[in-house]
Design a protein around this motif. Structure first.
Motif, mmCIF file in Angstrom:
data_model
loop_
_atom_site.group_PDB
_atom_site.id
_atom_site.type_symbol
_atom_site.label_atom_id
_atom_site.label_comp_id
_atom_site.label_asym_id
_atom_site.label_seq_id
_atom_site.Cartn_x
_atom_site.Cartn_y
_atom_site.Cartn_z
ATOM 1 N N PRO A 18 -2.856 -3.767 -15.962
ATOM 2 C CA PRO A 18 -3.109 -3.643 -14.520
ATOM 3 C C PRO A 18 -1.842 -3.238 -13.774
ATOM 4 O O PRO A 18 -0.720 -3.550 -14.208
ATOM 5 C CB PRO A 18 -3.559 -5.054 -14.119
ATOM 6 C CG PRO A 18 -4.019 -5.700 -15.377
ATOM 7 C CD PRO A 18 -3.183 -5.107 -16.474
ATOM 8 N N LYS A 19 -2.030 -2.568 -12.652
ATOM 9 C CA LYS A 19 -0.895 -2.048 -11.886
ATOM 10 C C LYS A 19 0.074 -3.139 -11.480
ATOM 11 O O LYS A 19 1.298 -2.955 -11.538
ATOM 12 C CB LYS A 19 -1.421 -1.324 -10.638
ATOM 13 C CG LYS A 19 -0.322 -0.656 -9.831
ATOM 14 C CD LYS A 19 -0.896 0.116 -8.651
ATOM 15 C CE LYS A 19 0.204 0.785 -7.842
ATOM 16 N NZ LYS A 19 -0.348 1.545 -6.688
ATOM 17 N N HIS A 20 -0.446 -4.309 -11.079
ATOM 18 C CA HIS A 20 0.463 -5.362 -10.607
ATOM 19 C C HIS A 20 1.327 -5.898 -11.747
ATOM 20 O O HIS A 20 2.494 -6.265 -11.539
ATOM 21 C CB HIS A 20 -0.327 -6.507 -9.949
ATOM 22 C CG HIS A 20 -1.124 -7.343 -10.898
ATOM 23 N ND1 HIS A 20 -0.616 -8.478 -11.505
ATOM 24 C CD2 HIS A 20 -2.385 -7.212 -11.361
ATOM 25 C CE1 HIS A 20 -1.542 -9.004 -12.299
ATOM 26 N NE2 HIS A 20 -2.613 -8.268 -12.232
ATOM 27 N N VAL A 21 0.801 -5.924 -12.972
ATOM 28 C CA VAL A 21 1.589 -6.357 -14.125
ATOM 29 C C VAL A 21 2.678 -5.328 -14.419
ATOM 30 O O VAL A 21 3.843 -5.681 -14.656
ATOM 31 C CB VAL A 21 0.694 -6.565 -15.363
ATOM 32 C CG1 VAL A 21 1.540 -6.861 -16.606
ATOM 33 C CG2 VAL A 21 -0.299 -7.693 -15.118
ATOM 34 N N ILE A 22 2.312 -4.059 -14.390
ATOM 35 C CA ILE A 22 3.271 -2.979 -14.646
ATOM 36 C C ILE A 22 4.427 -3.046 -13.658
ATOM 37 O O ILE A 22 5.602 -2.984 -14.037
ATOM 38 C CB ILE A 22 2.576 -1.613 -14.564
ATOM 39 C CG1 ILE A 22 1.525 -1.479 -15.665
ATOM 40 C CG2 ILE A 22 3.594 -0.473 -14.647
ATOM 41 C CD1 ILE A 22 0.622 -0.266 -15.512
ATOM 42 N N GLU A 23 4.101 -3.194 -12.376
ATOM 43 C CA GLU A 23 5.138 -3.203 -11.349
ATOM 44 C C GLU A 23 6.006 -4.455 -11.433
ATOM 45 O O GLU A 23 7.229 -4.385 -11.286
ATOM 46 C CB GLU A 23 4.506 -3.078 -9.958
ATOM 47 C CG GLU A 23 3.893 -1.705 -9.705
ATOM 48 C CD GLU A 23 4.882 -0.581 -9.954
ATOM 49 O OE1 GLU A 23 6.029 -0.667 -9.477
ATOM 50 O OE2 GLU A 23 4.523 0.384 -10.655
ATOM 51 N N ASP A 24 5.388 -5.599 -11.655
ATOM 52 C CA ASP A 24 6.159 -6.848 -11.720
ATOM 53 C C ASP A 24 7.121 -6.845 -12.904
ATOM 54 O O ASP A 24 8.303 -7.192 -12.760
ATOM 55 C CB ASP A 24 5.222 -8.052 -11.818
ATOM 56 C CG ASP A 24 4.530 -8.372 -10.501
ATOM 57 O OD1 ASP A 24 4.857 -7.718 -9.495
ATOM 58 O OD2 ASP A 24 3.671 -9.270 -10.487
#
Length: 485
Positions: free
Chosen positions: A343-349
């Protein structure tokens, strides 16, 4: 675990499994009675049997049965609280009751084409045929929930020696591993997952088959690979599961950045290579977790140095440097996690944690100004607690005095954060003037100039802290005049 060479060890494990079933008697007996009334057998199977032997039986229970899917759906529909039949074409129906997740599957006798991993779903006729087709012997045990005089009378089935494998903490396949892995290459990744979750070791023949068949993992969809990696990363010893993937060459196909680290020696010359250092950081990060496994922290710990091979340069006087490896590593991390469809939020974090992990080392002991503290907290945002753990986990030097000094320095930083947070709301650092005020003061319409002015005010706030309104207005006007002079 008992001594595997003790003749009483195997009976003790079996007794532990039976005790686990006995604790669930009030739950299992009515279910077994429902199947028996239809003339069908029912078995607790696979992971729950293994886990009961290990003293860790959870709330997810798997069963297999002679009943066909339609009969299973009818029984669970009456017995369970909420039932799902999304897997009914594969013979599986699921339900929940009293907080227990229950999955019941018809005996399977699948055939594989050896090209894809999609089987030709075929229902079997007996428990032995079902068990021998499972991934590992330790998961190929069953407890039959038979009834005698209408009371539960469990009996144990172990046609492929799973009890002995649990006793020896070993992962081996019921059939030749080459056959098992050709049927479903995901089983190779599952082996690494069980190494992480259970602390088991693969047998020699399983290791050799994994190494020879590593390219077969490319037959598996990215989504299924990611799901197994998640389970591995959230296990008790993820560094051991990852080590198996690297040693067998499977990581080259799904996480090539990890084995690439084996080629690099870290700048402190304190570890055999950056790869070993990264696994150590992962282990130390797990030891700092407070509320259970943290997937994003673990990924950041594993990936924090993957930019080093690309930034390696000789250092004058000997040794090597890895300048800006955190910047390169953050980009590489995001690229790999995107490829794995996280998920995008995992990638960014995770990418941001990798990017920030060296920030602490840019300051000497006692040199944390208010401005530096504000920037550190602001850039980390909600990731600050994870960043604290990541940086502490990254202190892996064997020099005890240096390690203590690094930890003291980070203690000092956290103290400085707490001191400043008592005076300012560090979690919500904003410019002293918002966009509307900036437009009013400078006579601007919405556009790029407002954004540039807002950024100037944000930098000013980080550098000098909160200013009186008159001073903030004066600084804005002064900047505007100089910028447009």
């Amino acid at each position: 675990m008992p001594d595997p060479d003790d003749p009483l060890a195997a009976p003790a494990l079996l007794a532990r499994a039976q005790a686990g079933v006995e604790k669930l008697r009030g739950f299992l007996e009515p279910l077994a009675r429902q199947f028996a009334a239809r003339g069908e057998s029912l078995y607790l199977v696979g992971g729950p049997v293994r886990d009961a032997m290990l003293g860790r039986l959870g709330s997810d229970l798997d069963f297999t049965t002679s009943a066909r899917p339609g009969v299973i759906a009818e029984i669970l529909g009456q017995w369970g609280e909420k039932t799902w039949d999304t897997g009914i074409e594969f013979g599986t129906v699921s339900t929940v009751k009293h907080g227990q997740m229950v999955e019941v599957t018809t005996f399977r006798a699948d055939l594989y084409d050896g090209v894809t991993r999609n089987p030709e779903v075929t229902f079997g006729e007996n428990i032995e045929g079902d068990l021998v087709r499972r991934d590992f012997a330790c998961n190929a045990m069953a407890i039959e929930l038979s009834l005698v005089d209408d009371a539960l009378a469990p009996s144990f089935h172990d046609p492929v020696g799973g009890l002995n494998d649990v006793l020896r903490r070993r992962l081996d396949t019921p059939q030749a591993p080459e056959v098992s892995f050709r049927d479903d290459p995901l089983r190779m990744l599952r082996a690494a997952r069980f190494v992480s979750q259970l602390g088991f070791a693969v047998s020699d023949r399983v290791f050799e088959a994994m190494r020879e068949m590593a390219p077969e993992i490319n037959r598996i969809t990215v989504e299924r690979v990611q799901a197994e990696l998640d389970k591995l990363m959230l296990g008790q010893r993820p560094w051991e599961g990852l080590d198996l993937l690297v040693d067998t060459g499977i990581a080259e196909h799904i996480l090539p950045e990890l084995p690439a680290l084996r080629l690099e020696t870290d700048e402190h010359m304190q570890h055999k290579d950056v790869y070993r250092h990264s696994l150590t950081v992962l282990r130390q990060a797990t030891e700092l977790e407070e509320d259970g496994p943290d997937l994003e922290l673990r990924w950041a710990a594993l990936m924090h140095d993957i930019g080093k091979p690309a930034t390696r340069a000789p250092k004058e006087g000997g040794g090597v440097t890895f300048h800006h490896h955190e910047v390169v590593g953050a980009k590489m991390t995001r690229k790999r996690l995107r490829a794995l469809k996280y998920p995008k939020h995992v990638i960014e974090d995770v990418g941001q944690l990798v990017y920030l992990h060296m920030r602490f080392h840019g300051f000497g002991e006692g040199q944390w100004t208010d401005s530096a503290v504000r920037r550190y907290v602001t850039d980390a945002g909600e990731l600050l607690p994870r960043l604290h753990k990541l940086v502490r986990a990254d202190c892996t030097t064997r020099n005890a005095r240096k390690a203590q000094r690094l930890q003291r320095t980070y203690d000092h930083l956290e103290e400085r954060i707490a001191e400043l947070a008592a005076k300012e709301d560090l979690a919500r650092v904003r410019p002293d003037l918002d966009g509307n005020e900036i437009m009013s003061i400078l006579g601007l319409s919405p556009g790029p100039d407002v954004g540039r002015a807002w950024n100037f005010m944000k930098e000013l706030r980080l550098e000098r802290g909160e200013l009186p309104r008159e001073e903030a207005v004066a600084e804005l006007k002064k900047w505007w005049e100089e910028d447009n002079g």
